[in-house]
Write an enzyme that holds these catalytic residues in place. Structure first.
Site, PDB file in Angstrom:
ATOM      1  N   HIS A  99       0.777  -1.150   0.139  1.00 58.13           N
ATOM      2  CA  HIS A  99      -0.028  -0.054  -0.082  1.00 58.13           C
ATOM      3  C   HIS A  99       0.762   1.169  -0.072  1.00 58.13           C
ATOM      4  O   HIS A  99       0.591   2.159  -0.627  1.00 58.13           O
ATOM      5  CB  HIS A  99      -0.886   0.031   1.447  1.00 58.13           C
ATOM      6  CG  HIS A  99      -1.912  -0.994   1.464  1.00 58.13           C
ATOM      7  ND1 HIS A  99      -2.195  -2.045   2.592  1.00 58.13           N
ATOM      8  CD2 HIS A  99      -2.879  -1.319   0.431  1.00 58.13           C
ATOM      9  CE1 HIS A  99      -3.012  -2.323   2.194  1.00 58.13           C
ATOM     10  NE2 HIS A  99      -3.540  -2.337   1.016  1.00 58.13           N
ATOM     11  N   LYS A 153     -16.425  -6.978   5.525  1.00 59.70           N
ATOM     12  CA  LYS A 153     -15.317  -7.768   5.962  1.00 59.70           C
ATOM     13  C   LYS A 153     -14.803  -7.957   7.085  1.00 59.70           C
ATOM     14  O   LYS A 153     -13.866  -8.758   7.434  1.00 59.70           O
ATOM     15  CB  LYS A 153     -14.183  -7.065   5.096  1.00 59.70           C
ATOM     16  CG  LYS A 153     -13.928  -6.864   3.484  1.00 59.70           C
ATOM     17  CD  LYS A 153     -12.692  -6.554   2.921  1.00 59.70           C
ATOM     18  CE  LYS A 153     -12.644  -7.055   1.553  1.00 59.70           C
ATOM     19  NZ  LYS A 153     -11.190  -6.591   1.081  1.00 59.70           N
ATOM     20  N   ARG A 180      -1.679  -6.046  -8.339  1.00 65.58           N
ATOM     21  CA  ARG A 180      -0.876  -6.965  -8.239  1.00 65.58           C
ATOM     22  C   ARG A 180      -0.420  -7.805  -9.273  1.00 65.58           C
ATOM     23  O   ARG A 180       0.692  -8.257  -9.611  1.00 65.58           O
ATOM     24  CB  ARG A 180      -0.627  -7.462  -6.675  1.00 65.58           C
ATOM     25  CG  ARG A 180      -0.483  -6.622  -5.531  1.00 65.58           C
ATOM     26  CD  ARG A 180      -1.007  -6.946  -4.500  1.00 65.58           C
ATOM     27  NE  ARG A 180      -2.319  -7.526  -4.292  1.00 65.58           N
ATOM     28  CZ  ARG A 180      -3.241  -7.933  -3.661  1.00 65.58           C
ATOM     29  NH1 ARG A 180      -2.489  -7.875  -2.202  1.00 65.58           N
ATOM     30  NH2 ARG A 180      -4.302  -8.231  -3.558  1.00 65.58           N
ATOM     31  N   SER A 207      -2.929  -7.655   2.839  1.00 67.64           N
ATOM     32  CA  SER A 207      -3.220  -7.476   4.363  1.00 67.64           C
ATOM     33  C   SER A 207      -3.562  -8.693   4.805  1.00 67.64           C
ATOM     34  O   SER A 207      -3.350  -9.301   5.763  1.00 67.64           O
ATOM     35  CB  SER A 207      -4.490  -6.452   4.313  1.00 67.64           C
ATOM     36  OG  SER A 207      -4.181  -5.175   4.019  1.00 67.64           O
TER      37      SER A 207
HETATM   38  O1  PNS Z   1      -8.744  -2.906   0.448  1.00 65.23           O
HETATM   39  P1  PNS Z   1     -10.144  -3.290  -0.094  1.00 65.23           P
HETATM   40  O2  PNS Z   1     -10.901  -4.096   0.772  1.00 65.23           O
HETATM   41  O3  PNS Z   1      -9.905  -4.141  -1.181  1.00 65.23           O
HETATM   42  O4  PNS Z   1     -11.057  -2.063  -0.688  1.00 65.23           O
HETATM   43  C1  PNS Z   1     -12.409  -2.094  -0.881  1.00 65.23           C
HETATM   44  C2  PNS Z   1     -13.081  -0.575  -0.936  1.00 65.23           C
HETATM   45  C3  PNS Z   1     -12.782  -0.269   0.327  1.00 65.23           C
HETATM   46  C4  PNS Z   1     -12.292   0.202  -1.931  1.00 65.23           C
HETATM   47  C5  PNS Z   1     -14.428  -0.880  -1.399  1.00 65.23           C
HETATM   48  O5  PNS Z   1     -15.166  -2.080  -0.610  1.00 65.23           O
HETATM   49  C6  PNS Z   1     -15.415   0.278  -1.261  1.00 65.23           C
HETATM   50  O6  PNS Z   1     -15.232   1.155  -2.157  1.00 65.23           O
HETATM   51  N1  PNS Z   1     -16.285   0.431  -0.369  1.00 65.23           N
HETATM   52  C7  PNS Z   1     -17.014   1.726  -0.060  1.00 65.23           C
HETATM   53  C8  PNS Z   1     -18.749   1.241  -0.332  1.00 65.23           C
HETATM   54  C9  PNS Z   1     -18.686   1.275  -1.762  1.00 65.23           C
HETATM   55  O7  PNS Z   1     -18.655   2.256  -2.509  1.00 65.23           O
HETATM   56  N2  PNS Z   1     -19.108   0.025  -2.321  1.00 65.23           N
HETATM   57  C10 PNS Z   1     -19.228  -0.145  -3.548  1.00 65.23           C
HETATM   58  C11 PNS Z   1     -18.232  -0.556  -4.656  1.00 65.23           C
HETATM   59  S1  PNS Z   1     -18.598  -1.298  -6.108  1.00 65.23           S
END
Ligand code: PNS
Length: 163
Positions: free
Chosen positions: A17, A41, A90, A128
């Protein structure tokens, strides 16, 4: 002024990150690292702990700001008036999830552009979830996460890691 959002769960933030943040910080005027609450999650670290760790790990970047968010990413982008989203890619295995999310966000807000950045090859395997999976076994994590947050990770779970 080009402002970009780098959203994620950061449970916890890794060297991968930080590599992406470093790259983005040279490409944009301001990077807002947005730590999602992401209850779906069931993160190991609370949002407060994750924000604190991300702040520590990015304090050397003068154009990086860290915030928490509980909303849709598209709503956050409206609030921040930022239409660029940074995501790290990645491996091929990341593409499906990232494309789905990128297209879903674009379907909600067409002005939102998702830009994918690749980390250095040395960080390409880090996630992570790999870090979290090592913790119960006292696995070595010092090469995976920023040194300044090692204490926070170990303190949280009372794991005795071999560092
Ligand atoms: O690090 P991650 O878990 O891959 O991040 C995922 C994240 C936080 C970017 C995604 O879950 C997100 O944008 N969450 C906010 C809610 C949202 O907008 N959901 C719709 C996305 S399709």
């Amino acid at each position: 002024m080009k402002k970009a959002i780098y959203p994620g769960t950061f449970d916890p933030i890794t060297n991968g990150h930080v590599d992406i943040i470093q790259r983005a910080s040279t490409l944009f005027d301001e990077i807002i690292v947005a730590v999602a609450e992401n209850q779906t999650k069931r993160p190991m670290f609370s949002i407060e702990e994750r924000i604190r760790m991300v702040k520590k790990a990015t304090k050397c970047f003068s154009n990086v700001k860290v915030i928490g968010f509980h909303s849709l990413l598209v709503d956050l982008s409206d609030e921040l008036d930022a239409n660029i989203v940074i995501r790290g890619i990645r491996a091929v295995s990341d593409f499906e999830y990232e494309f789905q999310m990128g297209y879903a966000n674009a379907s909600l807000k067409k002005e939102l552009e998702t830009i994918f950045l690749m980390p250095s090859l040395e960080y390409a395997f880090i996630s992570s979830s790999i870090v979290r999976s090592l913790l119960p076994f006292n696995g070595k994590i010092e090469h995976l996460v920023p040194h300044c947050i090692l204490g926070d990770i170990l303190k949280k779970e009372d794991y005795v890691c071999t560092l």
